[in-house]
Design a protein around this motif. Structure first.
Motif, PDB file in Angstrom:
ATOM      1  N   TYR A 117      41.629 -33.078   3.922  1.00  0.00           N
ATOM      2  CA  TYR A 117      40.544 -32.604   4.784  1.00  0.00           C
ATOM      3  C   TYR A 117      39.448 -31.940   3.956  1.00  0.00           C
ATOM      4  N   SER A 118      39.859 -31.126   2.973  1.00  0.00           N
ATOM      5  CA  SER A 118      38.881 -30.411   2.144  1.00  0.00           C
ATOM      6  C   SER A 118      37.989 -31.364   1.357  1.00  0.00           C
ATOM      7  N   ASN A 119      38.543 -32.528   1.012  1.00  0.00           N
ATOM      8  CA  ASN A 119      37.771 -33.504   0.229  1.00  0.00           C
ATOM      9  C   ASN A 119      36.812 -34.337   1.074  1.00  0.00           C
ATOM     10  N   LEU A 120      36.939 -34.220   2.397  1.00  0.00           N
ATOM     11  CA  LEU A 120      36.015 -34.952   3.265  1.00  0.00           C
ATOM     12  C   LEU A 120      34.669 -34.240   3.293  1.00  0.00           C
ATOM     13  N   ASN A 121      33.593 -35.000   3.398  1.00  0.00           N
ATOM     14  CA  ASN A 121      32.289 -34.347   3.544  1.00  0.00           C
ATOM     15  C   ASN A 121      32.163 -33.808   4.972  1.00  0.00           C
ATOM     16  N   PRO A 122      31.236 -32.896   5.214  1.00  0.00           N
ATOM     17  CA  PRO A 122      31.119 -32.256   6.534  1.00  0.00           C
ATOM     18  C   PRO A 122      30.995 -33.242   7.693  1.00  0.00           C
ATOM     19  N   LYS A 156      40.705 -33.727  22.794  1.00  0.00           N
ATOM     20  CA  LYS A 156      42.164 -33.789  23.011  1.00  0.00           C
ATOM     21  C   LYS A 156      42.676 -35.197  22.701  1.00  0.00           C
ATOM     22  N   ASP A 157      42.243 -35.709  21.559  1.00  0.00           N
ATOM     23  CA  ASP A 157      42.593 -37.065  21.144  1.00  0.00           C
ATOM     24  C   ASP A 157      43.065 -37.018  19.691  1.00  0.00           C
ATOM     25  N   TYR A 158      43.731 -38.072  19.257  1.00  0.00           N
ATOM     26  CA  TYR A 158      44.260 -38.106  17.893  1.00  0.00           C
ATOM     27  C   TYR A 158      44.088 -39.461  17.231  1.00  0.00           C
ATOM     28  N   LYS A 159      43.477 -40.402  17.935  1.00  0.00           N
ATOM     29  CA  LYS A 159      43.415 -41.776  17.445  1.00  0.00           C
ATOM     30  C   LYS A 159      42.303 -41.937  16.400  1.00  0.00           C
ATOM     31  N   ILE A 160      42.695 -41.738  15.141  1.00  0.00           N
ATOM     32  CA  ILE A 160      41.770 -41.942  14.024  1.00  0.00           C
ATOM     33  C   ILE A 160      42.550 -42.562  12.866  1.00  0.00           C
ATOM     34  N   LYS A 161      41.815 -43.102  11.915  1.00  0.00           N
ATOM     35  CA  LYS A 161      42.410 -43.441  10.626  1.00  0.00           C
ATOM     36  C   LYS A 161      41.520 -42.868   9.538  1.00  0.00           C
ATOM     37  N   ILE A 162      42.133 -42.458   8.444  1.00  0.00           N
ATOM     38  CA  ILE A 162      41.407 -41.872   7.321  1.00  0.00           C
ATOM     39  C   ILE A 162      41.647 -42.744   6.098  1.00  0.00           C
ATOM     40  N   GLU A 163      40.602 -43.391   5.635  1.00  0.00           N
ATOM     41  CA  GLU A 163      40.692 -44.252   4.455  1.00  0.00           C
ATOM     42  C   GLU A 163      39.468 -44.038   3.573  1.00  0.00           C
ATOM     43  N   ASN A 164      39.717 -43.888   2.282  1.00  0.00           N
ATOM     44  CA  ASN A 164      38.622 -43.721   1.323  1.00  0.00           C
ATOM     45  C   ASN A 164      37.679 -42.595   1.727  1.00  0.00           C
ATOM     46  N   ASN A 165      38.276 -41.484   2.161  1.00  0.00           N
ATOM     47  CA  ASN A 165      37.512 -40.303   2.586  1.00  0.00           C
ATOM     48  C   ASN A 165      36.567 -40.585   3.748  1.00  0.00           C
ATOM     49  N   LYS A 166      36.907 -41.571   4.546  1.00  0.00           N
ATOM     50  CA  LYS A 166      36.153 -41.893   5.755  1.00  0.00           C
ATOM     51  C   LYS A 166      37.070 -41.768   6.964  1.00  0.00           C
ATOM     52  N   VAL A 167      36.566 -41.146   8.022  1.00  0.00           N
ATOM     53  CA  VAL A 167      37.326 -40.984   9.261  1.00  0.00           C
ATOM     54  C   VAL A 167      36.783 -41.975  10.283  1.00  0.00           C
ATOM     55  N   THR A 168      37.651 -42.840  10.783  1.00  0.00           N
ATOM     56  CA  THR A 168      37.243 -43.844  11.766  1.00  0.00           C
ATOM     57  C   THR A 168      37.939 -43.588  13.085  1.00  0.00           C
ATOM     58  N   PRO A 169      37.184 -43.266  14.148  1.00  0.00           N
ATOM     59  CA  PRO A 169      37.797 -43.116  15.474  1.00  0.00           C
ATOM     60  C   PRO A 169      38.343 -44.461  15.950  1.00  0.00           C
ATOM     61  N   LEU A 170      39.468 -44.430  16.621  1.00  0.00           N
ATOM     62  CA  LEU A 170      40.104 -45.655  17.102  1.00  0.00           C
ATOM     63  C   LEU A 170      40.262 -45.618  18.616  1.00  0.00           C
ATOM     64  N   SER A 171      40.421 -46.788  19.195  1.00  0.00           N
ATOM     65  CA  SER A 171      40.711 -46.916  20.622  1.00  0.00           C
ATOM     66  C   SER A 171      42.061 -47.594  20.782  1.00  0.00           C
ATOM     67  N   TRP A 172      42.605 -47.557  21.995  1.00  0.00           N
ATOM     68  CA  TRP A 172      43.848 -48.281  22.231  1.00  0.00           C
ATOM     69  C   TRP A 172      43.655 -49.775  21.973  1.00  0.00           C
ATOM     70  N   GLN A 173      42.476 -50.295  22.348  1.00  0.00           N
ATOM     71  CA  GLN A 173      42.221 -51.719  22.151  1.00  0.00           C
ATOM     72  C   GLN A 173      42.306 -52.100  20.677  1.00  0.00           C
ATOM     73  N   ALA A 174      41.831 -51.199  19.800  1.00  0.00           N
ATOM     74  CA  ALA A 174      41.812 -51.497  18.367  1.00  0.00           C
ATOM     75  C   ALA A 174      43.171 -51.334  17.719  1.00  0.00           C
ATOM     76  N   SER A 175      44.111 -50.765  18.442  1.00  0.00           N
ATOM     77  CA  SER A 175      45.414 -50.457  17.846  1.00  0.00           C
ATOM     78  C   SER A 175      46.176 -51.697  17.422  1.00  0.00           C
ATOM     79  N   SER A 176      45.969 -52.812  18.126  1.00  0.00           N
ATOM     80  CA  SER A 176      46.711 -54.020  17.772  1.00  0.00           C
ATOM     81  C   SER A 176      46.370 -54.465  16.352  1.00  0.00           C
ATOM     82  N   THR A 177      45.092 -54.363  15.993  1.00  0.00           N
ATOM     83  CA  THR A 177      44.681 -54.713  14.628  1.00  0.00           C
ATOM     84  C   THR A 177      45.275 -53.742  13.624  1.00  0.00           C
TER      85      THR A 177
END
Length: 316
Positions: free
Chosen positions: A170-175, A188-209
């Motif tokens: 978290y500390s290494n992420l930019n603001p 009140k959500d938790y659906k994200i992925k963190i890759e290469n210091n990037k945070v990407t919000p996800l949806s249930w629809q995207a979960s299959s991928t």
């Protein structure tokens, strides 16, 4: 069972042409999940992993209830009028959608993160989301013990947020990227992925991928099941069409929904074994056809790189 018999039984359980075939396959899954519940003895090292085991137990009960639901209903009125046995595919679809969300959550929290910090952030977000939803009941608290629990959980939320913010990841992420995580906490959500210091919000629809699904036909599967689960106009006229006299399509719809249900179960089985490798021994003590058929649905949608083992090669 020789190879010819193995192939014949495999085709029956993969094609699911009758409700009986679906029940037989359901029994295979029930047997496996119950064995894991009984025989997985290794002590867990954390609350998070203990809760992962509970998810496995929850899925067992989902299968057991699905089996009862798929038996259908019949009705005899007080005046003697009868309703012949029917199965409601919309209820099967609703339960399948719930299973999809469960296995997506499990994959997102326990499988996808490849660092300890990543696992902590995703797990904490998941816990925070649940606790924050419970905080909404503050205005109906009447008992002192419930008020005490409310305040305790309020402090737990603060502690979990601090744990997230104190991770190196978290500390290494930019603001800007940190803000995305804070936004998820507010939502009140938790659906994200963190890759290469990037945070990407996800949806249930995207979960299959994110779970590795490769079949194009499953790209919109969550939307399909949501149409059934919600009281949309589409769900109403589709329900009516399923029971037209002489063209009762509810059996085919039920089997289609159950087939998808089985796919989701297989994906979870593979992910659970990845999280708990000791479970592989339990799995490999199943009859060979059971191993092949459970794994086949997982391999079908995600490819051989997700295969649990190589028993499928016995089919030739």
């Amino acid at each position: 069972m020789n190879q010819e018999e193995l192939r014949k039984e495999y085709l029956r359980l993969i094609n699911l042409e009758t409700i009986k075939d679906s029940f037989d396959l359901m029994d295979i899954y029930l047997n496996y999940f119950f064995l894991v519940i009984r025989k997985q003895k290794k002590l867990t090292e954390s609350v998070a992993l203990s809760e992962a085991k509970i998810v496995n137990q929850m899925i067992f009960t989902k299968i057991a209830h699905m089996k009862e639901m798929a038996k259908g209903i019949e009705y005899l009125a007080n005046d003697g009028a009868t309703l012949n046995k029917i199965i409601d595919p919309t209820l099967i679809a609703s339960n399948t959608r719930n299973l999809y969300e469960t296995i997506s959550m499990f994959n997102l929290i326990y499988i996808k993160p490849d660092t300890e910090d990543g696992k902590k952030i995703l797990y904490n977000l998941w816990v925070i989301a649940g606790l924050k939803y419970r905080q909404r009941f503050e205005n109906v608290i009447t008992k002192d013990e419930n008020r005490e629990k409310f305040e305790k959980e309020k402090e737990e939320i603060k502690s979990l947020i601090n744990e997230i913010e104190n991770t190196k990841l978290y500390s290494n992420l930019n603001p800007k990227e940190q803000k995305k995580i804070k936004q998820k906490i507010r939502e009140k959500d938790y659906k994200i992925k963190i890759e290469n210091n990037k945070v990407t919000p996800l949806s249930w629809q995207a979960s299959s991928t994110e779970m590795g699904f490769k079949m194009d036909s499953l790209n919109n599967i969550y939307t399909y099941f949501s149409l059934y689960s919600h009281p949309s106009n589409v769900s109403v006229f589709q329900f009516a069409d399923m029971f037209n006299k002489g063209n009762e399509s509810f059996i085919n719809a039920t089997n289609f929904n159950l087939n998808t249900f089985f796919i989701f179960l297989s994906v979870f089985v593979a992910d659970y074994i990845k999280l708990f490798p000791e479970v592989l021994e339990i799995y490999e003590n199943l009859p060979q056809i059971d191993q092949i058929i459970i794994n086949s649905n997982n391999r079908l949608v995600r490819g051989s790189e997700y295969s649990i083992n190589n028993e499928y090669k016995a089919l030739g």
